[in-house]
Design a protein around this motif. Structure first.
Motif, mmCIF file in Angstrom:
data_model
loop_
_atom_site.group_PDB
_atom_site.id
_atom_site.type_symbol
_atom_site.label_atom_id
_atom_site.label_comp_id
_atom_site.label_asym_id
_atom_site.label_seq_id
_atom_site.Cartn_x
_atom_site.Cartn_y
_atom_site.Cartn_z
ATOM 1 N N GLY A 37 -6.683 13.217 103.384
ATOM 2 C CA GLY A 37 -7.092 12.147 104.299
ATOM 3 C C GLY A 37 -7.545 12.753 105.610
ATOM 4 O O GLY A 37 -6.973 13.738 106.075
ATOM 5 N N THR A 38 -8.568 12.183 106.228
ATOM 6 C CA THR A 38 -9.096 12.778 107.468
ATOM 7 C C THR A 38 -9.245 11.753 108.589
ATOM 8 O O THR A 38 -10.012 11.959 109.525
ATOM 9 C CB THR A 38 -10.452 13.482 107.232
ATOM 10 O OG1 THR A 38 -11.437 12.492 106.950
ATOM 11 C CG2 THR A 38 -10.377 14.491 106.108
ATOM 12 N N TYR A 39 -8.525 10.666 108.484
ATOM 13 C CA TYR A 39 -8.508 9.686 109.583
ATOM 14 C C TYR A 39 -7.492 10.175 110.609
ATOM 15 O O TYR A 39 -6.315 10.352 110.293
ATOM 16 C CB TYR A 39 -8.125 8.315 109.023
ATOM 17 C CG TYR A 39 -7.841 7.262 110.057
ATOM 18 C CD1 TYR A 39 -8.762 6.993 111.066
ATOM 19 C CD2 TYR A 39 -6.662 6.533 110.026
ATOM 20 C CE1 TYR A 39 -8.503 6.020 112.012
ATOM 21 C CE2 TYR A 39 -6.397 5.548 110.967
ATOM 22 C CZ TYR A 39 -7.321 5.300 111.958
ATOM 23 O OH TYR A 39 -7.050 4.340 112.892
ATOM 24 N N LEU A 40 -7.958 10.390 111.846
ATOM 25 C CA LEU A 40 -7.063 10.981 112.844
ATOM 26 C C LEU A 40 -6.459 9.945 113.781
ATOM 27 O O LEU A 40 -5.819 10.295 114.766
ATOM 28 C CB LEU A 40 -7.801 12.068 113.630
ATOM 29 C CG LEU A 40 -8.337 13.215 112.764
ATOM 30 C CD1 LEU A 40 -9.148 14.189 113.611
ATOM 31 C CD2 LEU A 40 -7.223 13.945 112.026
ATOM 32 N N GLY A 41 -6.664 8.679 113.504
ATOM 33 C CA GLY A 41 -5.949 7.635 114.223
ATOM 34 C C GLY A 41 -6.669 7.124 115.456
ATOM 35 O O GLY A 41 -7.786 7.543 115.764
ATOM 36 N N PHE A 42 -6.013 6.194 116.096
ATOM 37 C CA PHE A 42 -6.562 5.548 117.281
ATOM 38 C C PHE A 42 -5.846 6.039 118.524
ATOM 39 O O PHE A 42 -4.658 6.320 118.491
ATOM 40 C CB PHE A 42 -6.378 4.029 117.185
ATOM 41 C CG PHE A 42 -7.269 3.392 116.168
ATOM 42 C CD1 PHE A 42 -8.514 2.912 116.531
ATOM 43 C CD2 PHE A 42 -6.868 3.273 114.847
ATOM 44 C CE1 PHE A 42 -9.345 2.324 115.597
ATOM 45 C CE2 PHE A 42 -7.694 2.686 113.908
ATOM 46 C CZ PHE A 42 -8.937 2.209 114.279
ATOM 47 N N ASP A 43 -6.572 6.098 119.636
ATOM 48 C CA ASP A 43 -5.929 6.335 120.927
ATOM 49 C C ASP A 43 -5.187 5.081 121.338
ATOM 50 O O ASP A 43 -5.351 4.025 120.735
ATOM 51 C CB ASP A 43 -6.985 6.661 121.987
ATOM 52 C CG ASP A 43 -7.480 8.080 121.839
ATOM 53 O OD1 ASP A 43 -6.751 8.879 121.240
ATOM 54 O OD2 ASP A 43 -8.586 8.361 122.308
ATOM 55 N N GLN A 44 -4.445 5.193 122.427
ATOM 56 C CA GLN A 44 -3.630 4.059 122.843
ATOM 57 C C GLN A 44 -4.444 2.797 123.106
ATOM 58 O O GLN A 44 -4.022 1.707 122.754
ATOM 59 C CB GLN A 44 -2.815 4.415 124.079
ATOM 60 C CG GLN A 44 -1.344 4.267 123.784
ATOM 61 C CD GLN A 44 -0.516 5.279 124.503
ATOM 62 O OE1 GLN A 44 -0.924 5.839 125.519
ATOM 63 N NE2 GLN A 44 0.660 5.528 123.982
ATOM 64 N N GLY A 45 -5.620 2.961 123.684
ATOM 65 C CA GLY A 45 -6.437 1.786 123.970
ATOM 66 C C GLY A 45 -7.081 1.176 122.741
ATOM 67 O O GLY A 45 -7.829 0.217 122.844
ATOM 68 N N GLY A 46 -6.803 1.754 121.579
ATOM 69 C CA GLY A 46 -7.379 1.211 120.364
ATOM 70 C C GLY A 46 -8.766 1.765 120.077
ATOM 71 O O GLY A 46 -9.459 1.322 119.179
#
Ligand code: NDP
Length: 329
Positions: free
Chosen positions: A23-32
């Motif tokens: 998987g290569t989704y590195l996520g969201f920052d705090q602000g979305g």
């Protein structure tokens, strides 16, 4: 370096898919806001190839296509692998659901990756959106015609969907001229997806499982209720096979005909996660893990829940739309 030989599953069009993907989704920052490209990821992909990973899961919205492509291309240039040895999956984003937008969207993804085809192109969601993220009324069957077009033109070797519910998948199969080879959905001990797995099997489709570790790992710096890495039921199974509990949970997916998509950027855990092809769970152990099921979803975009093709159950207090925040910046 240890290199694991990953088994392959035969798709309903005769092509082969490696039984685990990175998987290569590195996520969201705090602000979305979607994180900008992680400069380490090309190296992670190269290490993963050395270790035996042959399947990579990305998406236009992840902003990781460049680096995934870069890592793969460097390994091809080194002569470590050929293009045929790797299986690349990417996904169409919701704002490009009109039939004529699909080939353009895939060409953009291919340009970013520096590749001339993908092995699998998935419709990321059944939900069509306009450029300004208002709901579009484009039907997902129109979008599917666009996916059929890119398979016919050779830009994608196979096509499939993600985040469709069972009714939507049934309709797709009934009306499609090219049958999807795969459906990608959330699969972990608290979301065991028995119905979709059974239906997919009856249609010779592969299920790809995202967020495979469920509550075992921290998500976005938070712990979520559910079985943890030291859960006694999992520890008991793991010690029998001399494996870790994350390995047991991945093997539970493999033994249920699910292709897990574990994400790790850590070398030790990359190795751990692929080292699951030298043991097999017994049926009663699979059923023990199934007992954790309680319908918890980590991906629940409730800000889209009034869209006519929203695939999941509606909730009382929907979240704010992080994509609208992104647009304002
Ligand atoms: P995962 O279940 O793969 O969890 C990832 C987390 O687990 C990371 O924090 C990682 O940290 C940690 N981790 C990895 N291996 C281990 C281990 N052996 N022991 C302990 N911790 C570990 O969840 P994701 O939600 O990231 O999903 C995986 C992939 O699925 C995504 O990258 C994406 O490709 C796909 N996906 C698809 C979606 C869709 O809508 N189609 C939605 C969500 C995900 P570290 O990196 O430090 O090891």
């Amino acid at each position: 370096i240890m290199c694991v030989e990953v088994p392959k599953l035969k798709l309903n069009n005769g092509k082969l898919m490696p039984a685990i993907a990175l998987g290569t989704y590195l996520g969201f920052d705090q602000g979305g806001v979607v994180k900008s490209v992680n400069k380490q990821l090309a190296n992670v992909v190269m290490n993963a190839i050395d270790i035996g990973y042959r399947h990579f899961d990305t998406a236009a919205i992840y902003e990781t296509e460049e680096e995934v492509g870069e890592g793969i291309r460097k390994k091809i240039e080194e002569g470590a692998i050929t293009r045929d040895d790797v299986f690349v999956t990417t996904k169409l984003w919701n704002t490009q659901h009109k039939r004529e937008q699909v080939p353009l969207a895939l060409k953009q993804s291919l340009n970013k990756m520096g590749l001339n085809y993908v092995d699998l192109y998935l419709m990321h969601w059944p939900i069509g959106l306009n450029d300004d993220y208002t709901f579009s009324d484009v039907d997902f069957m129109e979008t599917w015609r666009g996916l059929e077009d890119v398979q016919k033109s050779g830009l994608a070797k196979s096509i499939g969907v993600s985040n469709f519910n069972l009714d939507q998948l049934r309709r797709l199969i009934k009306e499609a001229s090219i049958k999807p080879v795969a459906i990608q959905v959330e699969v972990h001990p608290q979301m065991i997806q028995s119905e979709i797995i059974e239906y997919a099997k009856s249609e010779s489709m592969v299920v790809m499982g995202y967020s495979p570790f469920g509550s075992l790992v921290m998500r976005y710096g938070m712990q979520f209720p559910g079985p943890k890495i030291d859960e006694p039921i999992l520890v008991e199974i793991a010690s029998k096979y001399n494996k870790t509990t994350p390995q047991v949970v991945l093997r539970w997916q493999v033994d249920r005909n699910v292709v897990p998509l574990p994400k790790s950027t850590n070398l030790k855990r990359l190795k751990e996660n692929i080292d699951i092809f030298d043991f097999k769970l017994e049926q009663y152990e699979i059923e023990k893990i199934n007992q954790f099921h309680n319908n918890v979803r980590y991906t629940l975009p409730s800000f889209w829940q009034n869209h006519p093709y929203y695939p999941f159950e509606k909730i009382d207090n929907p979240q704010d739309n992080p994509f609208l925040n992104k647009r304002k910046q």
